[in-house]
Design an enzyme around this catalytic site. Structure first.
Site, PDB file in Angstrom:
ATOM      1  N   GLY A  45      12.987  47.460  72.532  1.00  0.00           N
ATOM      2  CA  GLY A  45      13.242  48.547  73.485  1.00  0.00           C
ATOM      3  C   GLY A  45      14.030  47.979  74.651  1.00  0.00           C
ATOM      4  N   ALA A  46      15.131  48.616  74.981  1.00  0.00           N
ATOM      5  CA  ALA A  46      16.036  48.043  75.975  1.00  0.00           C
ATOM      6  C   ALA A  46      15.340  47.761  77.313  1.00  0.00           C
ATOM      7  CB  ALA A  46      17.217  48.992  76.194  1.00  0.00           C
ATOM      8  N   GLU A  47      14.564  48.718  77.803  1.00  0.00           N
ATOM      9  CA  GLU A  47      13.949  48.537  79.128  1.00  0.00           C
ATOM     10  C   GLU A  47      12.802  47.538  79.062  1.00  0.00           C
ATOM     11  OE1 GLU A  47      14.133  51.368  77.476  1.00  0.00           O
ATOM     12  OE2 GLU A  47      15.740  52.518  78.418  1.00  0.00           O
ATOM     13  N   ARG A 116      12.108  57.851  65.689  1.00  0.00           N
ATOM     14  CA  ARG A 116      11.621  58.010  67.063  1.00  0.00           C
ATOM     15  C   ARG A 116      11.563  59.468  67.504  1.00  0.00           C
ATOM     16  NH1 ARG A 116      16.309  54.762  70.310  1.00  0.00           N
ATOM     17  NH2 ARG A 116      14.573  54.510  71.763  1.00  0.00           N
ATOM     18  N   ARG A 178      23.861  54.926  72.755  1.00  0.00           N
ATOM     19  CA  ARG A 178      23.375  54.865  71.370  1.00  0.00           C
ATOM     20  C   ARG A 178      23.936  56.066  70.617  1.00  0.00           C
ATOM     21  NH1 ARG A 178      22.778  50.545  72.739  1.00  0.00           N
ATOM     22  NH2 ARG A 178      20.876  49.343  73.087  1.00  0.00           N
ATOM     23  N   GLY A 239      30.326  40.418  76.057  1.00  0.00           N
ATOM     24  CA  GLY A 239      29.830  39.571  74.968  1.00  0.00           C
ATOM     25  C   GLY A 239      30.486  38.200  74.982  1.00  0.00           C
ATOM     26  N   GLY A 242      32.751  37.041  77.866  1.00  0.00           N
ATOM     27  CA  GLY A 242      32.280  36.830  79.227  1.00  0.00           C
ATOM     28  C   GLY A 242      31.935  38.125  79.939  1.00  0.00           C
ATOM     29  N   ASP A 270      20.476  43.362  77.405  1.00  0.00           N
ATOM     30  CA  ASP A 270      19.297  43.500  78.271  1.00  0.00           C
ATOM     31  C   ASP A 270      18.996  42.162  78.948  1.00  0.00           C
ATOM     32  OD1 ASP A 270      19.115  46.068  77.099  1.00  0.00           O
ATOM     33  OD2 ASP A 270      17.954  45.220  75.446  1.00  0.00           O
ATOM     34  N   ASN A 294      25.135  35.850  81.804  1.00  0.00           N
ATOM     35  CA  ASN A 294      25.709  35.351  80.545  1.00  0.00           C
ATOM     36  C   ASN A 294      24.743  34.398  79.839  1.00  0.00           C
ATOM     37  OD1 ASN A 294      28.109  36.723  80.781  1.00  0.00           O
ATOM     38  ND2 ASN A 294      29.270  34.995  81.587  1.00  0.00           N
TER      39      ASN A 294
HETATM   40  O1  KDG Z   1      18.995  46.875  73.682  1.00  0.00           O
HETATM   41  C1  KDG Z   1      18.121  46.653  72.601  1.00  0.00           C
HETATM   42  C2  KDG Z   1      17.704  47.955  72.049  1.00  0.00           C
HETATM   43  O2  KDG Z   1      18.807  48.581  71.488  1.00  0.00           O
HETATM   44  C3  KDG Z   1      16.663  47.894  70.980  1.00  0.00           C
HETATM   45  O3  KDG Z   1      15.562  47.138  71.387  1.00  0.00           O
HETATM   46  C4  KDG Z   1      16.188  49.238  70.530  1.00  0.00           C
HETATM   47  O4  KDG Z   1      15.801  50.365  72.588  1.00  0.00           O
HETATM   48  C5  KDG Z   1      16.369  50.332  71.537  1.00  0.00           C
HETATM   49  C6  KDG Z   1      17.319  51.370  71.226  1.00  0.00           C
HETATM   50  O5  KDG Z   1      17.099  52.475  71.680  1.00  0.00           O
HETATM   51  O6  KDG Z   1      18.307  51.127  70.545  1.00  0.00           O
END
Ligand code: KDG
Length: 328
Positions: A45-47, A116, A178, A239, A242, A270, A294
Site C-alpha cells: 500500500g503506497a501510504e 479491492r 493507477r 527512476g 534521477g 514511496d 533517491n
Molecule cells: O506504491 C506501491 C503501491 O502501488 C502498492 O503497494 C499497491 O497501493 C498500492 C496500489 O494501490 O497500487
C-alpha cells in the site's frame, strides 16, 4: 508552507498519511498468473510504505485507514506497530481487507491484479479524519490512490486536505496514478484540483505528463506549470534517471543511485517520498533531500516486497556519506 522546523514546535507527529493497505501476493515464478503455483504474502500500500519508510528514518508517523476484521487486517496492524507507526486512527470494518497479485512477465515487466472493490478501506469517509489528529502533524501526505477508491474516500481526502490547510499542516501530494482505477482521459480533470490544493508535489515524470496532457513538453516547463497551479515545491521522480526539484526561485537535479539487481520497482516511489521528506523535515538543502530520496527509492528495487528493503536512519546516513551517485 512554512519552514519545516521553526513554527512546528507544538506538532508531535512529523507525517500523517491516509490510505489503503493491501495484502500483496507475489509469485515465486515468472509467467501468467494462471500458471503460477506459489505466492509469497507481503503487506503493501503506497501510504503504508511511506509511513514505514519514514518511521525507519526516525520520523514520527501516523497512518489513517480502515482494515478488515480478518487475519489480513491483523497482519497489517502487526506490521505497522512493529515498524513504530501510530495506528491509533485505524478502525476495523466488516468488509474484507484488499488483496492484490503481482504478475511478473517474462521480459521483466510487473503487472498487478487488484481485488479491492468494496474493501474495508474503500468505506473510509470524512468522519475517519480527526481534525485533532491532523493538527498534530507537520505534514499530511495524500496520494491519488485513496480518492479513487470510492466516493466516500474522495470526500475523506478532500476533508483531510481542508483540515490540513486549516490547521497549518503542509500538504504533500503524490498523484500515484493507477490506471486500473481511472481512465487515462479523466486524469487531467481529476488530478489538477488536487495538485492545486497541495503545497508540495512528489510526482513521476510520466504522471506530470498525464496531468498536463503534455507528452513532449520539456520537464522544466511541466514543473513550472505545476507551480503555477499553486504548490510551492515540485519534485519529479524519474527512476533510473534521477530526480529533480523546483521552487519559484530554485531548481536542482540529482542522478539516481546505481542499482545492480532489480527484483521489482514497486515501492521505490514511496521510498523516495520517505527519504525526501526525512531530509526536508530536518531542514536539509533540497539537493540533499533528493539524494536521500533517491537512496531510499533504490533500496526498494532489489528486494521482493515494497518496503522491506528501506534503510534505517543510520544505514541511510552511512550509504549517503560513502557511496557515490551513479552517473547515468
Ligand atoms: O506504491 C506501491 C503501491 O502501488 C502498492 O503497494 C499497491 O497501493 C498500492 C496500489 O494501490 O497500487
Amino acid at each position: 508552507m512554512g519552514n519545516p522546523t521553526s513554527s512546528d514546535a507544538d506538532k508531535d507527529l512529523d507525517i500523517v498519511t491516509m490510505g489503503e493497505a493491501l495484502i500483496s501476493l507475489v509469485p515465486q515464478e515468472t509467467g501468467p498468473l494462471r500458471h503460477v503455483k506459489l505466492f509469497a504474502k507481503h503487506v503493501a500500500g503506497a501510504e503504508l510504505n511511506l509511513a514505514i519508510g519514514a518511521a525507519r528514518l526516525g520520523l514520527k508517523t501516523g497512518w489513517i485507514s480502515r482494515v478488515g476484521q480478518d487475519e489480513f487486517g491483523k497482519q497489517i496492524l502487526n506490521v505497522l506497530r512493529g515498524e513504530g507507526v501510530d495506528v491509533s486512527q485505524v478502525t476495523t470494518s466488516p468488509q474484507p481487507t484488499a488483496i492484490y497479485f503481482k504478475e511478473y512477465g517474462g521480459w521483466g515487466e510487473t503487472k498487478v491484479q487488484y481485488y479491492r472493490t468494496g474493501s474495508a478501506a474503500s468505506t473510509m469517509a470524512p468522519e475517519d479524519v480527526n481534525p485533532d489528529y491532523v493538527r498534530r502533524a507537520k505534514v499530511l501526505l495524500l496520494t491519488g490512490i485513496t480518492p479513487l477508491l470510492s466516493e466516500s474516500c474522495l470526500q475523506a481526502t478532500l476533508h483531510a486536505l481542508d483540515i490540513a490547510r486549516h490547521v497549518g499542516a503542509t500538504v504533500v501530494f503524490d498523484p500515484n496514478i493507477r490506471y486500473k482505477l481511472i481512465q487515462a482521459s479523466e486524469v487531467s480533470n481529476f488530478f489538477r484540483p488536487l495538485v492545486a490544493k497541495s503545497d508540495i508535489i512528489l510526482a513521476g515524470e510520466e504522471e506530470l505528463r498525464s496531468i498536463f496532457a503534455a507528452e513532449h513538453t520539456p520537464l522544466a516547463d511541466l514543473e513550472e506549470a505545476t507551480l503555477a497551479l499553486g504548490p510551492q515545491l515540485v519534485v519529479t521522480k524519474r527512476g533510473a534517471m534521477g530526480a529533480s526539484v523546483r521552487t519559484a526561485d530554485s531548481d536542482a537535479y540529482v542522478p539516481a543511485y546505481e542499482v545492480t539487481t532489480i527484483v521489482d520497482t514497486i515501492g521505490a516511489g514511496d521510498g523516495f517520498n520517505a527519504g525526501f521528506l526525512a531530509g526536508w523535515l530536518r531542514g536539509w538543502e533540497l539537493e540533499q533531500c533528493l539524494r536521500l530520496g533517491n537512496l531510499v527509492g533504490a533500496t526498494a528495487v532489489g528486494v521482493c516486497g515494497d518496503y522491506e528493503g528501506y534503510p534505517a536512519w543510520d544505514e541511510a546516513l552511512t550509504i549517503l556519506s560513502g557511496r557515490p551517485d551513479a552517473e547515468r
